[in-house]
Scaffold this motif. Structure first.
Motif, short mmCIF file in Angstrom:
data_model
loop_
_atom_site.label_atom_id
_atom_site.label_comp_id
_atom_site.label_asym_id
_atom_site.label_seq_id
_atom_site.Cartn_x
_atom_site.Cartn_y
_atom_site.Cartn_z
N PRO A 1 -3.46 -0.92 -9.35
CA PRO A 1 -3.12 -0.05 -8.24
C PRO A 1 -3.12 -0.33 -7.10
O PRO A 1 -2.49 -0.58 -6.22
CB PRO A 1 -3.19 1.50 -8.32
CG PRO A 1 -3.22 1.40 -10.23
CD PRO A 1 -3.76 0.47 -10.45
N LEU B 1 -1.72 -4.33 -6.59
CA LEU B 1 -0.68 -3.85 -5.75
C LEU B 1 -0.40 -3.03 -4.82
O LEU B 1 0.34 -3.34 -3.91
CB LEU B 1 0.72 -1.97 -6.85
CG LEU B 1 2.13 -1.87 -6.24
CD1 LEU B 1 2.46 -3.12 -6.73
CD2 LEU B 1 2.04 -0.46 -7.45
N ARG B 2 -1.54 -2.30 -3.88
CA ARG B 2 -1.05 -1.83 -2.98
C ARG B 2 -1.37 -2.62 -2.02
O ARG B 2 -0.80 -2.89 -0.16
CB ARG B 2 -2.18 -0.74 -2.18
CG ARG B 2 -2.11 0.50 -2.94
CD ARG B 2 -3.10 1.85 -2.35
NE ARG B 2 -4.04 1.40 -3.04
CZ ARG B 2 -4.33 1.95 -3.96
NH1 ARG B 2 -3.78 2.76 -5.32
NH2 ARG B 2 -6.22 1.58 -4.97
N ILE C 1 1.61 -4.91 -1.55
CA ILE C 1 2.49 -3.65 -0.86
C ILE C 1 1.95 -4.71 1.13
O ILE C 1 3.25 -4.22 1.97
CB ILE C 1 2.85 -2.87 -1.03
CG1 ILE C 1 3.76 -3.32 -2.65
CG2 ILE C 1 4.20 -2.21 -0.27
CD1 ILE C 1 3.81 -1.87 -3.08
N THR D 1 7.48 -5.05 5.34
CA THR D 1 9.06 -4.40 5.42
C THR D 1 9.22 -3.64 6.23
O THR D 1 10.91 -3.03 6.08
CB THR D 1 7.54 -2.79 4.17
OG1 THR D 1 7.33 -2.61 5.95
CG2 THR D 1 7.36 -3.52 3.02
N ALA E 1 8.75 -5.44 -2.14
CA ALA E 1 7.78 -4.55 -1.68
C ALA E 1 8.92 -3.36 -2.95
O ALA E 1 7.98 -2.99 -3.64
CB ALA E 1 7.73 -3.89 -0.89
N ALA E 2 10.49 -3.79 -3.25
CA ALA E 2 11.00 -2.53 -4.09
C ALA E 2 10.36 -3.20 -5.15
O ALA E 2 10.26 -2.30 -6.01
CB ALA E 2 12.55 -1.98 -3.98
N THR F 1 6.91 -2.47 -6.75
CA THR F 1 6.67 -1.36 -7.04
C THR F 1 8.11 -1.04 -8.43
O THR F 1 7.41 -0.93 -9.31
CB THR F 1 7.07 -0.08 -6.17
OG1 THR F 1 6.91 -0.72 -5.49
CG2 THR F 1 6.88 1.21 -6.61
N ASN F 2 8.81 -1.54 -8.14
CA ASN F 2 9.62 -1.48 -10.24
C ASN F 2 8.67 -1.94 -10.87
O ASN F 2 8.55 -1.52 -11.83
CB ASN F 2 10.65 -1.87 -9.15
CG ASN F 2 12.08 -1.55 -10.46
OD1 ASN F 2 12.01 -0.46 -11.41
ND2 ASN F 2 12.84 -2.66 -11.24
N PHE G 1 5.80 -2.53 -11.72
CA PHE G 1 4.71 -2.10 -12.02
C PHE G 1 4.86 -0.83 -12.47
O PHE G 1 4.18 -0.52 -14.04
CB PHE G 1 3.79 -1.64 -10.05
CG PHE G 1 2.40 -0.94 -10.86
CD1 PHE G 1 1.80 -2.25 -10.56
CD2 PHE G 1 1.85 0.16 -10.24
CE1 PHE G 1 0.16 -1.17 -11.43
CE2 PHE G 1 1.39 1.13 -11.37
CZ PHE G 1 0.29 -0.38 -11.16
N ALA G 2 5.84 -0.30 -12.52
CA ALA G 2 6.25 0.97 -12.70
C ALA G 2 6.71 0.33 -14.12
O ALA G 2 5.81 0.90 -15.43
CB ALA G 2 7.79 1.92 -12.08
N GLU H 1 11.54 -8.11 -15.31
CA GLU H 1 12.03 -7.31 -13.99
C GLU H 1 13.00 -8.09 -12.99
O GLU H 1 14.09 -7.51 -11.91
CB GLU H 1 10.49 -7.46 -13.29
CG GLU H 1 10.94 -6.40 -11.36
CD GLU H 1 11.50 -7.42 -10.86
OE1 GLU H 1 12.16 -6.40 -9.26
OE2 GLU H 1 12.00 -8.43 -10.24
#
Length: 220
Positions: free
Chosen positions: A165, A168-169, A172, A177, A186-187, A190-191, A193-194, A202
């Protein structure tokens, strides 16, 4: 009489000269002004601007790779710039069997791949055609297969660890953005990573996603 002949002769010479002059002189309206040919060498300012786009570590690696290639070519009576496809193939074959001074073992496939890239970049920077890599790639492919068969550690591909995490931060935060491309990236981060997905997985979930090279090519 002599004077008349002289006058007649001078008149003939004058008319002949006038005829030649008229033949060589362009007729009709003047053509468009000559256009200067393409610039053959980059200016110092352009080279400095290009250098800023290459990370320092990559630049050092490329410089070392190119120096080793130049030295090898000189020792073997071959031309480094521009290099032929045969010269590149011979060099890659040499790298697969020659021990490195630092490790005492031949180069890893990844190091050889970078050496080939540095040779290509050097030719591009000099505005020269880079040598074809077909033969060299075949040599490298065979070398990789041999290392895998013998389970040599040099044949293993180092895999990057999974992003946390915190990582990831940071990624981003480094993305702009405020632009459409930045928001998209960025999307996607996040996608991915989730879903705990690889980059290829991805990408498959977003078929509408467009590469920059594709968008550039279509604009032409």
């Amino acid at each position: 009489m002599v004077g008349a002949v002289a006058r007649r002769g001078s008149g003939a010479a004058g008319s002949t000269a006038a005829g030649i002059s008229g033949t060589l002189a362009p007729t009709g309206p003047a053509g468009p002004p000559a256009v200067a040919g393409p610039r053959q060498e980059l200016s110092a300012a352009a080279r400095a601007a290009m250098a800023k786009g290459v990370p320092a570590q990559t630049a050092r690696g490329y410089a070392g790779d190119w120096q080793r290639f130049e030295q090898w070519a000189a020792e073997n009576g071959l031309r480094a710039m521009p290099a032929s496809a045969e010269t590149l193939t011979e060099y890659v074959a040499w790298l697969t069997v020659t021990p490195r001074p630092r490790t005492g073992r031949p180069y890893k496939p990844s190091s050889i791949d970078r050496a080939m890239a540095s040779i290509a970049v050097a030719h591009q920077a000099a505005a020269l055609p880079q040598p074809a890599q077909i033969g060299a790639r075949l040599v490298l492919r065979g070398y990789e297969a041999e290392l895998k068969t013998t389970k040599d550690p040099r044949g293993k591909v180092r895999k990057a660890g999974a992003a946390t995490p915190r990582v990831l931060r940071l990624m981003i935060a480094a993305t702009d953005t405020t632009t459409l491309i930045g928001a998209r990236d960025a999307a996607a981060l996040t996608n991915g990573f989730a879903l705990a997905a690889r980059s290829s997985e991805e990408t498959a979930t977003t078929p509408h996603r467009e590469r920059e090279s594709d968008r550039h090519n279509r604009s032409w």
